[in-house]
Every structure is written in structure tokens, then in C-alpha cells.
Design a protein around this motif. Structure first.
Motif, PDB file in Angstrom:
ATOM      1  N   THR A 119     -18.403 -21.372  26.997  1.00 34.62           N
ATOM      2  CA  THR A 119     -17.776 -20.071  27.149  1.00 34.62           C
ATOM      3  C   THR A 119     -18.115 -19.551  28.543  1.00 34.62           C
ATOM      4  O   THR A 119     -18.902 -20.150  29.268  1.00 34.62           O
ATOM      5  N   TRP A 120     -17.504 -18.460  28.934  1.00 34.92           N
ATOM      6  CA  TRP A 120     -17.663 -17.960  30.291  1.00 34.92           C
ATOM      7  C   TRP A 120     -17.369 -16.467  30.335  1.00 34.92           C
ATOM      8  O   TRP A 120     -17.042 -15.863  29.311  1.00 34.92           O
ATOM      9  N   GLY A 121     -17.515 -15.886  31.535  1.00 32.94           N
ATOM     10  CA  GLY A 121     -17.231 -14.474  31.698  1.00 32.94           C
ATOM     11  C   GLY A 121     -17.123 -14.140  33.167  1.00 32.94           C
ATOM     12  O   GLY A 121     -17.335 -14.998  34.032  1.00 32.94           O
ATOM     13  N   ASN A 122     -16.802 -12.885  33.441  1.00 33.27           N
ATOM     14  CA  ASN A 122     -16.717 -12.471  34.835  1.00 33.27           C
ATOM     15  C   ASN A 122     -18.078 -12.467  35.505  1.00 33.27           C
ATOM     16  O   ASN A 122     -18.183 -12.631  36.716  1.00 33.27           O
ATOM     17  N   ASP A 123     -19.113 -12.256  34.696  1.00 33.78           N
ATOM     18  CA  ASP A 123     -20.474 -12.360  35.210  1.00 33.78           C
ATOM     19  C   ASP A 123     -21.371 -12.884  34.091  1.00 33.78           C
ATOM     20  O   ASP A 123     -20.901 -13.140  32.979  1.00 33.78           O
ATOM     21  N   LEU A 124     -22.659 -13.044  34.381  1.00 33.46           N
ATOM     22  CA  LEU A 124     -23.565 -13.653  33.398  1.00 33.46           C
ATOM     23  C   LEU A 124     -23.726 -12.788  32.151  1.00 33.46           C
ATOM     24  O   LEU A 124     -23.851 -13.318  31.041  1.00 33.46           O
ATOM     25  N   ASP A 125     -23.750 -11.452  32.307  1.00 36.60           N
ATOM     26  CA  ASP A 125     -23.887 -10.598  31.127  1.00 36.60           C
ATOM     27  C   ASP A 125     -22.710 -10.791  30.170  1.00 36.60           C
ATOM     28  O   ASP A 125     -22.891 -10.900  28.965  1.00 36.60           O
ATOM     29  N   GLU A 126     -21.511 -10.836  30.730  1.00 34.95           N
ATOM     30  CA  GLU A 126     -20.333 -11.015  29.880  1.00 34.95           C
ATOM     31  C   GLU A 126     -20.336 -12.405  29.229  1.00 34.95           C
ATOM     32  O   GLU A 126     -20.035 -12.538  28.036  1.00 34.95           O
ATOM     33  N   ALA A 127     -20.710 -13.413  29.999  1.00 36.59           N
ATOM     34  CA  ALA A 127     -20.759 -14.771  29.442  1.00 36.59           C
ATOM     35  C   ALA A 127     -21.810 -14.861  28.336  1.00 36.59           C
ATOM     36  O   ALA A 127     -21.578 -15.479  27.290  1.00 36.59           O
ATOM     37  N   ALA A 128     -22.959 -14.225  28.554  1.00 36.95           N
ATOM     38  CA  ALA A 128     -24.017 -14.260  27.529  1.00 36.95           C
ATOM     39  C   ALA A 128     -23.559 -13.528  26.269  1.00 36.95           C
ATOM     40  O   ALA A 128     -23.851 -13.947  25.148  1.00 36.95           O
ATOM     41  N   ARG A 129     -22.820 -12.413  26.443  1.00 44.62           N
ATOM     42  CA  ARG A 129     -22.277 -11.709  25.279  1.00 44.62           C
ATOM     43  C   ARG A 129     -21.288 -12.614  24.533  1.00 44.62           C
ATOM     44  O   ARG A 129     -21.274 -12.658  23.308  1.00 44.62           O
ATOM     45  N   HIS A 130     -20.480 -13.355  25.270  1.00 53.39           N
ATOM     46  CA  HIS A 130     -19.530 -14.266  24.622  1.00 53.39           C
ATOM     47  C   HIS A 130     -20.233 -15.356  23.812  1.00 53.39           C
ATOM     48  O   HIS A 130     -19.742 -15.761  22.757  1.00 53.39           O
ATOM     49  N   VAL A 131     -21.374 -15.842  24.293  1.00 47.48           N
ATOM     50  CA  VAL A 131     -22.137 -16.813  23.499  1.00 47.48           C
ATOM     51  C   VAL A 131     -22.545 -16.187  22.168  1.00 47.48           C
ATOM     52  O   VAL A 131     -22.309 -16.763  21.091  1.00 47.48           O
ATOM     53  N   GLU A 132     -23.128 -15.000  22.203  1.00 43.76           N
ATOM     54  CA  GLU A 132     -23.574 -14.322  20.968  1.00 43.76           C
ATOM     55  C   GLU A 132     -22.402 -14.096  20.018  1.00 43.76           C
ATOM     56  O   GLU A 132     -22.496 -14.325  18.811  1.00 43.76           O
ATOM     57  N   ILE A 133     -21.302 -13.592  20.569  1.00 40.78           N
ATOM     58  CA  ILE A 133     -20.127 -13.270  19.753  1.00 40.78           C
ATOM     59  C   ILE A 133     -19.554 -14.540  19.119  1.00 40.78           C
ATOM     60  O   ILE A 133     -19.287 -14.580  17.914  1.00 40.78           O
ATOM     61  N   LEU A 134     -19.382 -15.577  19.932  1.00 38.07           N
ATOM     62  CA  LEU A 134     -18.763 -16.796  19.403  1.00 38.07           C
ATOM     63  C   LEU A 134     -19.697 -17.523  18.433  1.00 38.07           C
ATOM     64  O   LEU A 134     -19.246 -18.047  17.410  1.00 38.07           O
ATOM     65  N   GLU A 135     -20.997 -17.534  18.708  1.00 36.53           N
ATOM     66  CA  GLU A 135     -21.922 -18.159  17.757  1.00 36.53           C
ATOM     67  C   GLU A 135     -21.893 -17.421  16.419  1.00 36.53           C
ATOM     68  O   GLU A 135     -21.924 -18.033  15.356  1.00 36.53           O
ATOM     69  N   PHE A 136     -21.837 -16.090  16.463  1.00 37.83           N
ATOM     70  CA  PHE A 136     -21.725 -15.307  15.231  1.00 37.83           C
ATOM     71  C   PHE A 136     -20.443 -15.663  14.488  1.00 37.83           C
ATOM     72  O   PHE A 136     -20.442 -15.881  13.264  1.00 37.83           O
ATOM     73  N   LEU A 137     -19.349 -15.724  15.205  1.00 41.85           N
ATOM     74  CA  LEU A 137     -18.064 -15.994  14.567  1.00 41.85           C
ATOM     75  C   LEU A 137     -17.998 -17.417  14.013  1.00 41.85           C
ATOM     76  O   LEU A 137     -17.463 -17.644  12.926  1.00 41.85           O
ATOM     77  N   LEU A 138     -18.562 -18.378  14.745  1.00 41.10           N
ATOM     78  CA  LEU A 138     -18.557 -19.760  14.261  1.00 41.10           C
ATOM     79  C   LEU A 138     -19.375 -19.870  12.978  1.00 41.10           C
ATOM     80  O   LEU A 138     -18.943 -20.495  12.003  1.00 41.10           O
ATOM     81  N   GLU A 139     -20.540 -19.238  12.930  1.00 35.78           N
ATOM     82  CA  GLU A 139     -21.332 -19.269  11.695  1.00 35.78           C
ATOM     83  C   GLU A 139     -20.567 -18.581  10.560  1.00 35.78           C
ATOM     84  O   GLU A 139     -20.550 -19.058   9.424  1.00 35.78           O
ATOM     85  N   SER A 140     -19.911 -17.473  10.883  1.00 35.17           N
ATOM     86  CA  SER A 140     -19.186 -16.734   9.839  1.00 35.17           C
ATOM     87  C   SER A 140     -18.030 -17.555   9.276  1.00 35.17           C
ATOM     88  O   SER A 140     -17.871 -17.669   8.056  1.00 35.17           O
TER      89      SER A 140
END
Lengths: 204, 204, 204, 204
Positions: free
Chosen positions: C172-193
Motif C-alpha cells: 500500500t502507499w500514500g502521499n506521505d508516510l503517515d498516510e501510507a501507515a494509516r493505509h496499512v492499519e486500515i487494510l489490515e483491519f479490513l482484510l481480517e474482517s
């Protein structure tokens, strides 16, 4: 470390591991045998913040000895029953796996955990080739009746290391707090293992 | 500890436990009743880094009181609705188990959690022999409509301790932040328990 | 905080959460656009001990700029491809749920995550009423071929926020590291769900 | 850091991660090859509190060299067998997933882990396109017999990186402690992945 310090430390550790969420769980240890004095967690406290001041002292009938004011755990009579049967410390936890297995197997009155190396972590067990019976009792808010049932169960099954209360949790114990705490870890591991194993396919 | 300090501490704790990942989750507490002033998390912030400066103050209509600039949580109207119905604090979390159960049971409009000792961690519940209804509402981005639906639901089910929004998460509350935080722990435990229980076999 | 400090901090955090065990996972961030300079983790290091000294600097072709010696991540060409397509930071993690879902859905070339509130944690998504396509590409050790396939995929699916490599993990990726790190959390949550949801019964 | 310091640190870390609960798990590392001297955990200790003083030194036959008193791990002969076959460090953990998979697949004598990128974390594996055989041996309390069986197995399967003992746990090793510790992380990840994958539907 005093019993009160060790009990409050254990309570916080069990909270952190998800075994004593909210105000659930209660913990006790013998201070002296003759006459019997027991350290026990006070009723209805948040286990994540327990301090030694939240540990009370009771006698062989569960009556408060000190401090002057305080309400021992609602399940004090169960702790007393198990201590009178010989235990030096009693730990009662509420985990997800103990909760759901206590419901799944209620019809058979319990279940066996058998053939696991981790059973050797239970006092007196020297081989994995052991059948450990985990009795389950129905839950009740009548503590005198529940304590009576637990006394009968301890009398019937003399070699058990713990039991479950339906949709409620695990009681285990040991000669001292270290042994009882080890039994919590061992039994929680085994409960999760048999629970997940059974979800892969019927075990027997 | 001020409401702002306690709310930001809770937010970081819930993030750590996987209940408020990303920017999800929002949290509020009554500062004063007359006239109503509420402390609430600002919109769209990373909960792992929340500080007291990220907590805003709003009035009984959800309008920002201070600081001069700031955007209260998008779900402010839901918090206000629940607080007006009597709560002193409202916590909204997004866990995996609340998310998937809110989807699984949407057809029935909710589900019961029944017979679990842990239910006694909910305010006013004195026995495991209790049926707790967990209503589920459809998700919406129209906060006025959603707040209206929540008001109707609180009016219909006067004894509930929380509800789910479909594929979204849990709302729970309490007379104060400690009680509301305990309700999060209790309900998350129960949701995981009923979810895993149901995966072993049909429950009823 | 420099890119190197932030990248090594993220690596240790992801290791702790089980998303970058062993030497798995690699992470990058743009330092400067013109000419393109990228900070990226060195190859084959234990992510639990990553320090800023383990972050290298490469150019737009993935060639090492500094230090004089060092071996950039084996998957450097994938990072470069994603950054050239516009990202400011790229995070690649290996979780259990991304691994097994990438295998389960390979036959369809991907799967949709739809209707979850948590989708709003992805940049640009304003409503839960969104269908997020998660493409899956076959794994390969030929990084040129894999980078070429990734370029084609980014060209075909312009609105995705991440993709999976089969039995391998998440990009995953983002415009900056904070956004990319948020995308990791969000996508990992969604994948587990979605993974756990589907184990309760077929979803659609 | 001495072998004793590193071994006790690893033991505490593995306990924290649920891989060495109670007194389970035992760990060793070669101090010197000629003549062979091995550092190994003492028997039956709580891994959450292990200190360097709990690490003993034994010779090529598993006989205690120092201190004057002490009881090496009950599974010392298995460690010696694996070290004589070439390993520089041996780690034995008890996780839930290794326990249940070792039971599920006992009928086939083992199982393959195949096609996972994470396999590249195992020493010498350069591609995900690899079939790793995980042999399973029946558990026994006869350590001489078990060590003999393990020697035969290491002789038969020369390229394996670990094996399971039924309903007991994982043995893995490496050229040094860092490599062995990485193998624990990698194999635990893979065991959880194949276990959960198989619960979604039959894999092959």
C-alpha cells in the motif's frame, strides 16, 4: 513480596492478557493456615488498576478480618471451599476460550484434555500421556449453592487441577501463587488449543 | 485528570488494542449538565497520537464552543443524542468482531447475548441470567438521519447498554467515562465470545 | 524526524504487530522529487532491530546513491514503480490475513471490500458505500517482470489503494508516510474482517 | 552479549509472545565446537523470569559441566542430537498452531508448506517456489528413544529447517542464535497461515 502485592500484580497482568477484563476475575492466597487467614481481591474492582490496598483479609468462613471496612469478592465462598480442600492459592479468570468451551461441553458435564505435552505443566503430571478431566458446573448467583456444588465436585474428582463454570470462566489453584499462576497459563493454552483443534474437524 | 486528558488516554489505549485503528473511533464525556457542555474528540485524527489538545468542547446542539477553530467528530450528533438520553460519556469503537457480527445479524435487526457471567459488568445487571439485546442500525453518512434513528432506538429499547452500526462498530456509554470504558471491555469480550461460539456450531 | 528515522520506527512497530516478521517487509519514502531520491530499507534485515543506519538512498532507477556500500531491498523496483505512479511513500507488509486471502481469491484476480465504514480511512473515500478492488498478482522472483506487471495493474486500476501478491503480502502507499501507515492499519483491519466474516458463512 | 544473556532474553520474549508459556520451551547454543560445549536452559523454569544464571553448560553427551549443581532441560538429548548434526543453536517452542497442526497431520507423518514468500526467511531458500517438508514425530517421554528417532529423521530429511513433535511443539535451529530465532518467527508465521488457510476450505 507480600501476598497483596503479588495478587494485585497478577490481576493487572491477567487484565492485560484479556483474562480479567472489566471487573471480572478474583484471586486469593493463604497467608496463614492455623488459624486460616486468606488474602483475597475486593469485590467489583477494575483489575487493570488493582493495588495492594484492594486486597482484603478473610477467615475460614469468608468473614472480613481487615481492614475494618471492605467487601470481599462475591465468589469468596468458592475460594474458601477450594482452599479448605488443600489449595494454597486460587485464581479465577474469564477468558474467551474458557467461556465458550464451558458452554459447548456443558451437556457432557465436562471434557477431557488428553495427550498434550503442555499437561506436564500441571502439578504432579509427569507425562503427556494423561487424561485431564475438566468438569463444568452450571453458573449460579446463589454462592452457597455453588460452593456446595464445588465441594462435591472436588470430592468426586480428586486429581483435577481446575474446573469451568458455564459461560463464566476458569477456576484453578496451586500450592502457592506461582504454581496457581502457572496453572492459569497452562490451562488457558490448552483450552485455546483444544478449541481451535476442534474447529479444524472433529477430534475423536 | 481532566476529561480531555482521560479521553485522549482512552483513545490511545483503544488504538493499541485494535479498537480504534487509523482515524476510526470517537469519544465524548459530559463536562457540565446545565447548560450542557461536552468534551469530544476532533474529527479524523490518528488515535495512536491523540493528545488533550485534540479534544474539543461542544454544546447541546453539537456546536463548537472552544477552541475558536476545530472540527468535532463527524458523528457528534450521535454522541449528543445518547448524552441527551442520559449518558455521561459515550465511546464508539471499531473492532473486527463488532464489525462482522453487525453484518451477520443485520437481517434480524440485532441479536441477544444471553447467559454470560460477563454481562454483570454492564451497569444494573446483577445476574448472568439476563438477555441483553444488541440492536443493529444500517450505516449511513447522513448524520441527521442516523441520529434520528438512534434516538428512536434508544426510545424503543430503554435498557440496552450499546448498539452496533452495520459494518461499522460499537456505540456504548455510561454514567461516567470509567463506566463507559468498562462497557467497551465487557461488550468487546462478549462479542468475541458469541462470534467464536457460533463458529463452533449453531448456538441455539 | 528524518525519513530514515520514521522508516526504521515504522519497521519496528510493524514487526511488533506481526506484519514484518523475520526479515520480511520493506518500506520507502520520497526524499526529493526532482531529481527523484528515495529512502528505502536495506535488503534482508531483521525488522525488529532496524535503525536509521539501515535505510539507504536510491535514485529513480533504484540505483544506490548512498552510502557507498549497501544492498537496497530486493523489491526496490516495485517501490520505484509505485512512487513513479505518484506515491510519496510505499509500505509492504506480510500479515497472516493478507497472505491467506491472496491465496484464496487468486482465481478471481482479486476481490472487493465493500460497505465497511473503515474504508473511509483510505485517502479520498468519503463513504462506506464504496467498492474497493484489491487486485492480486502472482508472486515471482523476477523483479523486473513483477514490476512490469505492477505498472500495468496501476495503469488499469487507477483508484486502488493497495494490492496483494499471492502468498506474499500487501503493498500500500500514500502521499506521505503517515498516510501510507494509516493505509496499512486500515487494510489490515479490513482484510481480517472480510477473512473472519467469510468463515462465518458465505458473504454474498 | 554472552550466550546465557541472549538465551534468557529470547526465553522471556518467547514467553511474552505465547510460545513458551508455563515452564515450556527449551533453548540452547554452541559455546565452543572442539571440544563441544553447549549453553542450555535449566529444566522446568518459568520462562517469563529466566535470567542468565538459569543457563547451564553441558558437553557433547549432555552431561553438566557447570555450575557444579543444576538440571539441564529434560530434552537435552534432542538438542545435542540436532547440534551434532550441525546446528549452532536450537530453539524449541510450544505454540497453539504448532500444537494443533502436529496433531492434525500426524497420520501423514508431516506436511508441506509450499509457495509462500515467507519461506525465503529460512536459511538457503531463495524462492517462494519451494516445498518445505515439516516432519512430525510422535511424542514420548523416553528421551533416548526420541533422540534416536530425531537422529534418524535428520538423516532422512537433510534439508529441513524444523520439525514438530505431536501435540507438543516445534524444534528449529540455525547456524547461530539469530538465525534460529528468525526461523522460529518464520515457521510460527507459516504454521498460523497454513492453519488458518485450511480452515477457510481444503487447500489442495
Amino acid at each position: 513480596m507480600t501476598e497483596a502485592e503479588r495478587l494485585s500484580e497478577l490481576a493487572r497482568d491477567f487484565h492485560r492478557r484479556g483474562w480479567a477484563l472489566g471487573t471480572s476475575g478474583n484471586f486469593s492466597a493463604v497467608i496463614e493456615r492455623e488459624p486460616l487467614r486468606i488474602a483475597i481481591t475486593a469485590s467489583s474492582l477494575d483489575k487493570s488498576r488493582l493495588s495492594p490496598a484492594d486486597i482484603l483479609e478473610i477467615d475460614a468462613d469468608g468473614v472480613l478480618l481487615k481492614p475494618a471496612q471492605g467487601k470481599p469478592s462475591a465468589e469468596t465462598l468458592l475460594h474458601v471451599a477450594i482452599i479448605r480442600a488443600g489449595a494454597g492459592a486460587v485464581l479465577h479468570t474469564h477468558s474467551v476460550w474458557s467461556t465458550i468451551l464451558s458452554d459447548y461441553h456443558i451437556g457432557a458435564g465436562g471434557f477431557f484434555i488428553e495427550g498434550y505435552e503442555m499437561l506436564k505443566g500441571l502439578e504432579g503430571i509427569k507425562t503427556h500421556d494423561h487424561r485431564e478431566w475438566i468438569p463444568i458446573v452450571e453458573n449460579s448467583q446463589d454462592m452457597k449453592a455453588l460452593a456446595s456444588e464445588v465441594r462435591g465436585m472436588l470430592d468426586e474428582f480428586r486429581n483435577i487441577h481446575g474446573f469451568l463454570i458455564r459461560r463464566h470462566g476458569l477456576y484453578t489453584w496451586g500450592n502457592d501463587l506461582d504454581e496457581a499462576a502457572r496453572h492459569v497459563e497452562i490451562l488457558e493454552f490448552l483450552l485455546e488449543s483444544v478449541g481451535r483443534r476442534q474447529m479444524m474437524e472433529p477430534q475423536y
